[in-house]
Write a protein that holds these residues in place. Structure first.
Motif, PDB file in Angstrom:
ATOM      1  N   SER A  24       0.795  -1.225   0.000  1.00  0.00           N
ATOM      2  CA  SER A  24       0.000   0.000   0.000  1.00  0.00           C
ATOM      3  C   SER A  24       0.832   1.283   0.000  1.00  0.00           C
ATOM      4  O   SER A  24       0.274   2.367  -0.018  1.00  0.00           O
ATOM      5  N   PHE A  25       2.148   1.174   0.027  1.00  0.00           N
ATOM      6  CA  PHE A  25       2.981   2.378   0.016  1.00  0.00           C
ATOM      7  C   PHE A  25       4.252   2.128  -0.781  1.00  0.00           C
ATOM      8  O   PHE A  25       4.663   0.999  -0.973  1.00  0.00           O
ATOM      9  N   ASP A  26       4.852   3.243  -1.256  1.00  0.00           N
ATOM     10  CA  ASP A  26       6.058   3.159  -2.083  1.00  0.00           C
ATOM     11  C   ASP A  26       7.323   3.604  -1.363  1.00  0.00           C
ATOM     12  O   ASP A  26       8.420   3.323  -1.828  1.00  0.00           O
ATOM     13  N   ASP A  27       7.173   4.314  -0.263  1.00  0.00           N
ATOM     14  CA  ASP A  27       8.351   4.794   0.453  1.00  0.00           C
ATOM     15  C   ASP A  27       8.751   3.787   1.522  1.00  0.00           C
ATOM     16  O   ASP A  27       8.090   2.776   1.713  1.00  0.00           O
ATOM     17  N   LEU A  66      16.680  -0.557   4.752  1.00  0.00           N
ATOM     18  CA  LEU A  66      17.787   0.380   4.820  1.00  0.00           C
ATOM     19  C   LEU A  66      17.803   1.012   6.194  1.00  0.00           C
ATOM     20  O   LEU A  66      16.820   0.972   6.919  1.00  0.00           O
ATOM     21  N   ARG A  67      18.934   1.531   6.540  1.00  0.00           N
ATOM     22  CA  ARG A  67      19.091   2.256   7.800  1.00  0.00           C
ATOM     23  C   ARG A  67      19.048   3.742   7.478  1.00  0.00           C
ATOM     24  O   ARG A  67      19.787   4.215   6.610  1.00  0.00           O
ATOM     25  N   THR A  68      18.181   4.448   8.178  1.00  0.00           N
ATOM     26  CA  THR A  68      18.121   5.892   7.992  1.00  0.00           C
ATOM     27  C   THR A  68      19.388   6.511   8.556  1.00  0.00           C
ATOM     28  O   THR A  68      20.182   5.844   9.222  1.00  0.00           O
ATOM     29  N   GLU A  69      19.565   7.783   8.323  1.00  0.00           N
ATOM     30  CA  GLU A  69      20.736   8.469   8.868  1.00  0.00           C
ATOM     31  C   GLU A  69      20.742   8.432  10.393  1.00  0.00           C
ATOM     32  O   GLU A  69      21.781   8.541  11.016  1.00  0.00           O
ATOM     33  N   GLU A  70      19.563   8.231  10.988  1.00  0.00           N
ATOM     34  CA  GLU A  70      19.455   8.116  12.446  1.00  0.00           C
ATOM     35  C   GLU A  70      19.672   6.682  12.919  1.00  0.00           C
ATOM     36  O   GLU A  70      19.659   6.413  14.110  1.00  0.00           O
ATOM     37  N   GLY A  71      19.830   5.739  11.985  1.00  0.00           N
ATOM     38  CA  GLY A  71      20.090   4.345  12.339  1.00  0.00           C
ATOM     39  C   GLY A  71      18.859   3.462  12.434  1.00  0.00           C
ATOM     40  O   GLY A  71      18.973   2.283  12.751  1.00  0.00           O
ATOM     41  N   ARG A  89      15.727  12.931   2.614  1.00  0.00           N
ATOM     42  CA  ARG A  89      15.827  12.929   4.075  1.00  0.00           C
ATOM     43  C   ARG A  89      14.715  13.751   4.716  1.00  0.00           C
ATOM     44  O   ARG A  89      14.507  13.682   5.916  1.00  0.00           O
ATOM     45  N   THR A  90      13.959  14.513   3.921  1.00  0.00           N
ATOM     46  CA  THR A  90      12.871  15.314   4.472  1.00  0.00           C
ATOM     47  C   THR A  90      11.544  14.560   4.452  1.00  0.00           C
ATOM     48  O   THR A  90      10.900  14.403   5.487  1.00  0.00           O
ATOM     49  N   GLY A 126      19.473  12.683   0.312  1.00  0.00           N
ATOM     50  CA  GLY A 126      19.498  14.070  -0.122  1.00  0.00           C
ATOM     51  C   GLY A 126      18.123  14.677   0.081  1.00  0.00           C
ATOM     52  O   GLY A 126      17.315  14.158   0.844  1.00  0.00           O
ATOM     53  N   THR A 127      17.854  15.774  -0.621  1.00  0.00           N
ATOM     54  CA  THR A 127      16.558  16.437  -0.549  1.00  0.00           C
ATOM     55  C   THR A 127      15.942  16.429  -1.940  1.00  0.00           C
ATOM     56  O   THR A 127      16.583  16.874  -2.900  1.00  0.00           O
ATOM     57  N   CYS A 128      14.731  15.922  -2.054  1.00  0.00           N
ATOM     58  CA  CYS A 128      14.062  15.791  -3.354  1.00  0.00           C
ATOM     59  C   CYS A 128      13.618  17.164  -3.875  1.00  0.00           C
ATOM     60  O   CYS A 128      13.527  18.130  -3.114  1.00  0.00           O
ATOM     61  N   PRO A 129      13.324  17.240  -5.176  1.00  0.00           N
ATOM     62  CA  PRO A 129      12.904  18.519  -5.760  1.00  0.00           C
ATOM     63  C   PRO A 129      11.659  19.112  -5.101  1.00  0.00           C
ATOM     64  O   PRO A 129      11.576  20.325  -4.909  1.00  0.00           O
ATOM     65  N   ALA A 130      10.684  18.272  -4.735  1.00  0.00           N
ATOM     66  CA  ALA A 130       9.460  18.777  -4.110  1.00  0.00           C
ATOM     67  C   ALA A 130       9.760  19.444  -2.775  1.00  0.00           C
ATOM     68  O   ALA A 130       9.209  20.507  -2.456  1.00  0.00           O
ATOM     69  N   CYS A 131      10.643  18.846  -1.984  1.00  0.00           N
ATOM     70  CA  CYS A 131      10.984  19.444  -0.684  1.00  0.00           C
ATOM     71  C   CYS A 131      11.847  20.695  -0.851  1.00  0.00           C
ATOM     72  O   CYS A 131      11.754  21.625  -0.048  1.00  0.00           O
TER      73      CYS A 131
END
Length: 134
Positions: A24-27, A66-71, A89-90, A126-131
């Motif tokens: 149900s989700f892509d992220d 995956l591990r986020t930058e916060e682990g 990352r946003t 990184g930061t995507c174009p939308a953010c």
């Protein structure tokens, strides 16, 4: 049998529910977020079961972790081909990317040191174009 050889287990109601919510989700989402989605759908699946199911699915290469930058470990269903991730990352938006240059570099480094049976994971944050524009 190693953990990577272990089958994902019999498809219990709870495991099916976790597998369905992953569609149900892509992220990428944390186990807690996935548990929250299940609860919102009226599914009674314990958080420990969600963790175990996600680990089994990851061991069977049915989900990417995956591990986020916060682990924190986060999960999502991905394509079956080898790929890497570009992650905002946003907002968490994720793009699957192929990296032929990374693959060549990995093989060259392994060859230089006599290593075989390679595996690797690469996540680019990184930061995507939308953010950026929002």
């Amino acid at each position: 049998m190693t953990s990577t050889d272990r089958p994902a287990g019999r498809p219990t109601r709870q495991r099916r529910a976790v597998a369905e919510v992953l569609e149900s989700f892509d992220d990428f989402r944390s186990a807690q977020e996935i548990h929250g989605l299940l609860t919102a759908r009226g599914q009674t699946v314990g958080l420990a079961t969600v963790y175990r199911t996600l680990q089994r699915l990851a061991d069977a290469d049915e989900v990417d972790v995956l591990r986020t930058e916060e682990g924190e470990a986060v999960y999502r269903r991905c394509s079956p081909t080898h790929h890497h991730h570009l992650v905002c990352r946003t907002c968490g938006a994720t793009v699957e990317v192929e990296g032929p240059a990374v693959e060549r570099w990995t093989r060259a480094i392994a060859d230089e040191h006599g290593y075989a049976d390679l595996s690797h994971h690469l996540e680019i944050f990184g930061t995507c174009p939308a953010c950026l524009s929002g």
